[in-house]
Each structure stands twice: as C-alpha cells, then as structure tokens.
Design a protein around this motif. Structure first.
Motif, short mmCIF file in Angstrom:
data_model
loop_
_atom_site.label_atom_id
_atom_site.label_comp_id
_atom_site.label_asym_id
_atom_site.label_seq_id
_atom_site.Cartn_x
_atom_site.Cartn_y
_atom_site.Cartn_z
N ALA A 103 0.83 -1.20 0.00
CA ALA A 103 0.00 0.00 0.00
C ALA A 103 0.87 1.25 0.00
N GLY A 104 0.30 2.33 -0.58
CA GLY A 104 1.03 3.59 -0.62
C GLY A 104 2.29 3.46 -1.46
N ARG A 105 3.30 4.22 -1.11
CA ARG A 105 4.59 4.16 -1.83
C ARG A 105 5.47 3.11 -1.16
N TRP A 106 4.98 1.87 -1.19
CA TRP A 106 5.61 0.82 -0.41
C TRP A 106 7.02 0.49 -0.88
N THR A 107 7.28 0.63 -2.18
CA THR A 107 8.62 0.28 -2.67
C THR A 107 9.68 1.22 -2.10
N LEU A 108 9.35 2.50 -2.02
CA LEU A 108 10.29 3.46 -1.48
C LEU A 108 10.45 3.27 0.03
N LYS A 109 9.33 3.02 0.71
CA LYS A 109 9.39 2.77 2.15
C LYS A 109 10.18 1.50 2.44
N GLU A 110 9.98 0.48 1.61
CA GLU A 110 10.70 -0.77 1.82
C GLU A 110 12.19 -0.60 1.55
N THR A 111 12.52 0.17 0.52
CA THR A 111 13.93 0.45 0.22
C THR A 111 14.59 1.15 1.40
N ASN A 112 13.91 2.12 1.97
CA ASN A 112 14.50 2.88 3.07
C ASN A 112 14.52 2.08 4.37
N ALA A 113 13.42 1.38 4.67
CA ALA A 113 13.36 0.62 5.91
C ALA A 113 14.38 -0.52 5.92
N SER A 114 14.68 -1.06 4.75
CA SER A 114 15.64 -2.17 4.67
C SER A 114 17.06 -1.72 4.99
N ASN A 115 17.29 -0.43 4.94
CA ASN A 115 18.61 0.11 5.26
C ASN A 115 18.48 1.08 6.44
N SER A 116 17.82 0.62 7.49
CA SER A 116 17.53 1.48 8.64
C SER A 116 17.79 0.75 9.95
N VAL A 117 17.93 1.56 11.00
CA VAL A 117 17.78 1.04 12.35
C VAL A 117 16.36 1.42 12.75
N ILE A 118 15.61 0.43 13.22
CA ILE A 118 14.17 0.61 13.45
C ILE A 118 13.86 0.43 14.93
N ILE A 119 13.35 1.49 15.53
CA ILE A 119 12.99 1.49 16.95
C ILE A 119 11.48 1.35 17.05
N ILE A 120 11.01 0.34 17.76
CA ILE A 120 9.57 0.18 18.01
C ILE A 120 9.36 0.35 19.51
N ASP A 121 8.77 1.47 19.88
CA ASP A 121 8.56 1.80 21.28
C ASP A 121 7.20 1.26 21.74
N GLU A 122 7.10 0.97 23.04
CA GLU A 122 5.85 0.45 23.62
C GLU A 122 5.38 -0.80 22.87
N ILE A 123 6.29 -1.72 22.67
CA ILE A 123 6.01 -2.92 21.88
C ILE A 123 4.93 -3.79 22.53
N HIS A 124 4.69 -3.58 23.81
CA HIS A 124 3.68 -4.37 24.52
C HIS A 124 2.24 -3.94 24.18
N ALA A 125 2.09 -2.79 23.52
CA ALA A 125 0.79 -2.12 23.47
C ALA A 125 -0.14 -2.60 22.36
N TYR A 126 0.15 -3.74 21.74
CA TYR A 126 -0.62 -4.16 20.58
C TYR A 126 -1.34 -5.48 20.81
N ASP A 127 -2.48 -5.63 20.15
CA ASP A 127 -3.24 -6.87 20.26
C ASP A 127 -2.67 -7.91 19.30
N GLY A 128 -3.31 -9.09 19.27
CA GLY A 128 -2.79 -10.20 18.48
C GLY A 128 -2.66 -9.90 17.01
N TRP A 129 -3.65 -9.24 16.43
CA TRP A 129 -3.62 -8.94 14.99
C TRP A 129 -2.44 -8.04 14.65
N THR A 130 -2.33 -6.92 15.33
CA THR A 130 -1.25 -5.98 15.03
C THR A 130 0.11 -6.60 15.33
N MET A 131 0.19 -7.38 16.42
CA MET A 131 1.47 -8.02 16.74
C MET A 131 1.85 -9.03 15.66
N GLY A 132 0.88 -9.71 15.08
CA GLY A 132 1.18 -10.63 13.99
C GLY A 132 1.80 -9.91 12.80
#
Length: 747
Positions: free
Chosen positions: A382-411
């Motif tokens: 969805a969206g400009r996924w190719t550009l986001k994927e290109t950038n995210a693949s060469n990133s350090v990714i911080i996910i804060d409050e990782i506990h805060a999601y239900d089963g669907w989002t965590m999947g």
C-alpha cells in the motif's frame, strides 16, 4: 526546439539532475544493494545497469505531443484540458522494455522486465487491473516527437557512457506501439507469473523495490533540485551535550548517563530493552541508533509508536536533537500537525507543494517518526511501499511500547520484523512492561538480539498504591481534596463518556479533558495544555510516551501493563521526598467489555485482584510480576488473530504477484488495527457553515472519529463532506444527543 520535463526544467536539465541524485543514492544504498544481491544471488553490476536504465528512460515518454503542449500551456499560464494528456510513464514503459530485452540478454537479472515495470509505476499505482490508466485505455496511441526522442536517446547514451556502459543500438522509432495494450498484454498473458516463479518471489520483490525505490528517490530529488542528506552524521557525545542543555532548561540536574543508557549505547545489532517510564529510553534508543548507523556505513533511523499523539511528542524531541529539517513525521494527520498543505501527486502540481509530505510519508528524511501502521502497510503493498521498503531495509528501526498491541497488530509486526531483519535492518524493541512470553516471542524472531533491562530503576519504588473497592465516580471529594492540598492530579478512565462526566462534575476546578473524540483542531490545543495543567481527566490516550509529571493518579482498573504506563506519569523523576500516590478503582462493566477484545475472560477482574493482593509500596519489578501473573495463560502468538495476521501478510503479496500495488480499500482484512468498534471520520454539523468555506486541506482540522453506526443514522453529505448531527463542546468534545447508549467508546 526546447523540450521540457517540468515547467521549470528542460528535459536535459531534469535528466542531469536525476542522474546526479542517482549517483549519490546508489552510493548511500550500496551496502544494502550488496547485501540483497548476495542474499538472492544476482550481480550488483547488472543491477546498477538496470537501475541506470530506469533513470535514463523514465521520462522519455514526455517526448509526445500532448505532454509538451501541456508544458507550454502551463509556462504561458494558458488553460489546458488535462483530459487530453496521456500518462508519459506508459510511453516510457515501451522504450524501457525494448532496451531491457537487449541488456537482459547480455547479462541476466530477472525473467521479467522489472526495470520497465518500475518506470510505468513511478507516479501512479500499478495494480493488475491498470486502474491508474483508465483514461489511456480509451485513447489512441499518442503522437511521439521524433526529434525529442532522438535527443532523449542521445542523453541516455551519454549517461551510459559515463558509467562505462554501452547502450544497445535500436532502429530509429518514428511511431510508438500502443503502450496501454502492450502493458495489458504483458500482465494478462501469464508471462509475469511464470517469470516470478522462475526467479522466486522474494528475489523478484527485492529487485523490484530496489529498482523502483532508487528511481523514486532520484526523480524526487532531481525534480526538487535540492541536495541529498541521506543519513544523520552525528556522534553520541554531541547528543549528550544537547541532553545536558535540555535538562538545564527544565531545571533537572544532569548527573551523566544512566547505566542502562550506557549499555544501550554500546550495543551492536538487535536490542530488546525493558525499562520503566522516565528511565530515559528515548535517549538510550538514540545512542543505540547512532552507533548502529555508523556500523552500517550510513543508514536511516525509523522510530515507531502506537499513537499519533506519542509520535508527535517524539517528533518534537528528535527534532531538538537532529534539527527539524532532518526529521520526518508520518501518520494519518501528520500534515496537519506540521501545518503543511497536502497535494496529490500529478504532473500539474508544483513540486514544492508536495515534496515534504512525500518525503515524510516515504521515510526519506534521515530520521522519521511515525505510528507503527506506516511500517506495517508495506506488507499490503500500500502507498509508496517500494520506497518505504527500500529505506526501511537500510535502517535502524525502533519500536517503542512494543507491549501495546493486540494479536492482529502483533502478527503484522512480527511479520515485518522477519522481513526487514532478513534484509539487514536492525531493530530495537522497547517497553516498560514486557511479559516473558512476549520477550521470548521477539527473541525467537531476532535470535542474535541482546536483552537489556534497567535493573536499578526496576527495583526502585516511586509511588504508593491504594486499591479502592468502589468505582471512580465516588472519588470526587478525594480528587478535590488532593487539589486543595496543592497536588497535581491525573485521572484516567476507560470510556469517553465517563471522562466527560467527571470533567463536568469537576468543571469548577478547570480540568483539562482529554480523549479521542475532539476535533483535531481542539486536540492540538489540549495537548499543549496538558503539561502545565493541575487537573487532567483522560482516557488511555494519555498512557504512552508523553513527558508529563503528576503527584497523584486516580485510575480505573485496566490491564496491568496499562496501569504501569498510567503510573509512569506520576513522580516521573522519582523524587524520594515526594508524596506520590496511585489509586486504583474497580473497572466498570463497559470497561471489562472493552479490554476483553483479546477474548481473555474476566481480564480486568483478574488485574484488580492482583493489585489488591500486592504490597502498597511496589517497585517496577513488582508491577512486572503482576503483569506475568495476569497474562500467564495468554500467549499472543497462539491467538487466532495473530495467526490470521501472519497469514494475511503473506496473502496480500501473493495475490498481487508480489510486485503490484494494492487498490484503495481492496481488502477489508488489510488493516493494521482490528477493533469491535468500527469508526469513521466526520465533521460535527455545528461547524458546517465554517467548513464549507474552507479549502479541502483545512477541513481535516474539524474531523473527529465516531462509531460508524451512529454516523450512518445521523450523517448528511454535502459536496462530498460528511457532516453528522451531534452536539460539540470545546471543553469536553463530542456529545451524542441522538443515541444515549453510545457511551462505551474508548480511546
């Protein structure tokens, strides 16, 4: 004759600018390209040649009569019927395909013309039904301009020569075959499916998102004629100095980094961090990120949070460290928070009207802050996924409050972690309360991760806990008494209606009422008031990543991890002399229903009993033990929602042959959050006259999300705008006068 690519750029100027940007982008992304090439066994040199092919031919389709006529009209301020235009990407696709067939024979990259597909989709969505090109499907083949084509080919030959390549010679083309029919035949013939099967889905996707992502990057920078800042060039000592200055401004004594922060600053690779609120997790994550982007020879920093409010807050903090020009913000209303005007991408738009919005949405800035949804939608193409994927693949990714999601989002999060870590991205996953089962799940996905805990503060005590065997509505006098004694008081409840009722009952004390059912305009004002308010009455929107500090908390019972977050807003800096208290009241029946979305019976009752049996003086570790007790029979990865989300992540890509974009609202399962309460954005009817006089981008300030069923009953459509019949008060938000039983909404 002079040919134009943009009203302010000749074709030659544009190609030169895009090529210059391409050189810088390829250099910045070279480590990523090498990693992916090694993983999927293709030639880096052949990939770069294919990438250059997309640069050299992405705009050759502008050498057609309708496009050049449109450019002349724009430059002379004459009207032009855009219906007569023809998408230049389709014509570019024809030329790129012809040259791809020669280049691919010389050196194989893929069984399908991924370069040509990257070019045809570099402005509009490319789905399997070609819905972006409906106009062109009804038009005849556009008339090309032979002289323009010759100039474009000469420029392309020059670019190839500069890189040490020879562009194959193709017979002079005086007319173009039907571009739409050619593309449609390629897609419908089964050629693509067979080719993807030959190469393998993961390899095809990787080559495609790299080709298209680099093209997007270079084209956008070339169009904007601006310099490229790919990654942050800053060291840890300089950030420490800024941190010291920030503490001085807030009258906080800076005694150096905490042991937890020092440990994080030394860690290479994936990191799982457990530390209580107020322990400096944000700064610790920055130190970790700076070390790791240096090891990756220049990478981006992506920081994801659960809510828009928390993303806005962290955006401000990171802008203070790295400069506002280097930090992007992306979520559903980020353009309003940044006070930018959003324009759709089209050839008639001025680039400066949309540049910052596009950069923010696509993770192009050296640092990007956003809600987790912005990463997860990549899995839905969805969206400009190719550009986001290109950038995210060469990133350090911080996910804060990782506990805060239900089963669907965590999947979906786990699926994203699997995908991006396999491409070389590094993750830091943080939480104040992370059950062991969640730690084990995350560690199983990042087996080389280091787990770091802030033991000093986890064992410290900062508040006394009082469990009250009654409902919070009976605490009015106690709240008043605390305020009379000079305490700053935070009240947190589970439903919007109760939040509003308490605010009205305590109105003479001038409380700040804060929940989700305010129009965006008022929410932004309220968020600025919260820091200095003496009494705040809120729903769980107050829970995460807000740097606020109160003396006493009165809260309805909630899941223990949510209680820990709420308690983290009390005595944030752990003053041992401070009388800080947390009062926990029984949850209402509606609250129990709200939090039972995980199908965990008597969830809040179990939480309440656990706190009743706990000591009055509790450390953060004691609260974590309560979390373990309450969640002991619940494993999120065993839930049906988790399993379905993992399956959906795979299904969304396979049904699009891995590379096609999603259509708008194509699949109602492609959501990043699931809820029993379907909501829609509407504008309260009382603002109708004011809103109708505004331009579209300004109307969003008056939107609010409400239950879909209420909107269906009481909406009024005017000029494509959905108004809804309900009362509205700037102090307490939406008031549903038509259906009194609506009050169980949370957030």
């Amino acid at each position: 004759m002079t040919f134009y690519a943009k009203p302010d750029q000749t074709y030659e100027e544009h190609l030169e600018a895009v090529y210059t940007a391409w050189k810088k982008i390829v250099t910045a992304k070279y480590p990523l390209i090498e990693r992916v090439a090694k993983t999927y066994n293709f030639s880096v040199k052949r990939f770069l040649k294919g990438s250059l092919l997309t640069i050299a031919f992405h705009d050759i389709g502008k050498m057609i009569v309708p496009f050049q006529e449109m450019m002349q009209a724009i430059m002379c301020s004459r009207p032009f019927d855009t219906k007569k235009n023809y998408r230049h990407e389709l014509v570019s696709f024809i030329f790129t395909s012809k040259y791809w067939s020669f280049i691919n024979k010389e050196k194989y990259l893929s069984a399908i013309p991924l370069e040509a597909l990257s070019v045809v989709g570099h402005h509009k969505n490319l789905d399997s039904d070609l819905t972006s090109f409906i106009r062109e499907s009804l038009q005849s083949t556009p008339q090309i301009i032979p002289d323009g084509i010759n100039i474009a080919l000469t420029i392309a030959e020059g670019l190839f020569k500069r890189e040490g390549y020879v562009l194959p010679s193709i017979k002079q083309i005086d007319a173009c075959e039907d571009p739409f029919t050619s593309l449609a035949n390629l897609i419908s013939s089964g050629f693509l499916s067979k080719g993807i099967e030959i190469d393998g889905t993961e390899k095809c996707r990787a080559i495609y998102f790299l080709l298209k992502g680099v093209l997007h990057y270079a084209d956008w920078y070339g169009s904007g004629k601006i310099s490229i800042t790919y990654s942050i060039n800053k060291d840890i000592p300089s950030v420490i100095n800024q941190l010291k200055e920030r503490c001085n401004r807030k009258n906080i004594i800076f005694t150096g980094l905490r042991p937890f922060q020092k440990i994080c600053a030394q860690q290479s690779g994936h990191l799982i961090a457990v530390a209580p609120t107020g322990s400096g997790k944000t700064e610790a994550s920055i130190f970790w990120a700076l070390k790791n982007i240096q090891e990756m020879k220049g990478a981006k920093i992506l920081y994801f949070l659960p809510t828009m409010v928390t993303a806005n807050n962290i955006y401000e903090r990171l802008s203070g460290f790295f400069g506002r020009e280097n930090v992007g913000l992306t979520h559903s209303t980020a353009n309003l928070f940044l006070e930018n005007d959003t324009s759709l991408e089209s050839e008639e738009d001025k680039w400066e009207n949309r540049r910052d919005v596009l950069f923010n949405q696509s993770f192009i800035k050296p640092v990007t802050v956003g809600t987790i949804d912005q990463l997860l939608t990549v899995g839905f193409n969805a969206g400009r996924w190719t550009l986001k994927e290109t950038n995210a693949s060469n990133s350090v990714i911080i996910i804060d409050e990782i506990h805060a999601y239900d089963g669907w989002t965590m999947g979906l999060i786990v699926s994203s972690i699997r995908h991006f870590s396999s491409l070389g991205a590094r993750f830091m996953l943080m939480s104040a309360t992370m059950p062991k089962q969640l730690q084990q799940l995350l560690y199983s996905e990042l087996e080389e991760a280091t787990i770091v805990k802030e033991d000093t503060l986890l064992n410290a005590k900062r508040s006394r806990y009082f469990v009250v065997d009654s409902y919070i509505e009976y605490a009015i006098k106690d709240i008043q008494s605390a305020l009379s004694d000079g305490k700053r008081v935070l009240v947190v409840v589970n439903t919007v209606k109760l939040c509003q009722e308490l605010a009205q009952n305590l109105s003479r004390l001038n409380p700040v009422c804060y929940h989700s059912q305010f129009i965006l305009k008022d929410r932004k004002i309220i968020e600025k008031k919260i820091t200095d308010a003496h009494l705040v009455i809120a729903t769980q929107v107050i829970e995460v990543s807000l740097d606020i500090d109160y003396d006493w908390l009165f809260t309805e019972c909630a899941p223990p991890d949510a209680i820990a977050q709420r308690a983290g807003r009390v005595n944030r800096h752990r003053d041992k002399q401070r009388d800080s208290r947390v009062y926990i009241f029984k949850a209402s029946e509606k609250g129990e229903k709200i939090y039972n979305q995980i199908n965990f019976p008597n969830f809040l009752s179990r939480s309440f009993e656990a706190f009743k049996n706990a000591p009055q003086e509790m450390s953060e570790n004691d609260i974590i033990n309560i979390v373990e007790t309450v969640y002991k029979d619940y494993q999120i990865d065993h839930s049906e929602a988790f399993k379905e989300a993992v399956q959906q992540y795979k299904l969304s890509q396979s049904k699009r042959n891995i590379i096609f974009d999603s259509r708008l609202r194509e699949d109602n399962q492609e959501v990043t959050r699931q809820s029993k309460y379907e909501t829609v954005s509407v504008i309260p009817k009382c603002f109708k006259d004011e809103v109708l006089s505004l331009k579209p981008s300004e109307r969003q300030w008056f939107e609010v999300k409400i239950p879909a069923w209420y909107a269906r009953r009481h909406k009024e459509e005017i000029g494509g705008i959905t108004f809804c019949d309900m009362d509205y008060n700037t102090n307490i938000g939406v008031i549903f006068t038509k259906d009194r039983d609506i009050s169980s909404m949370i957030i």
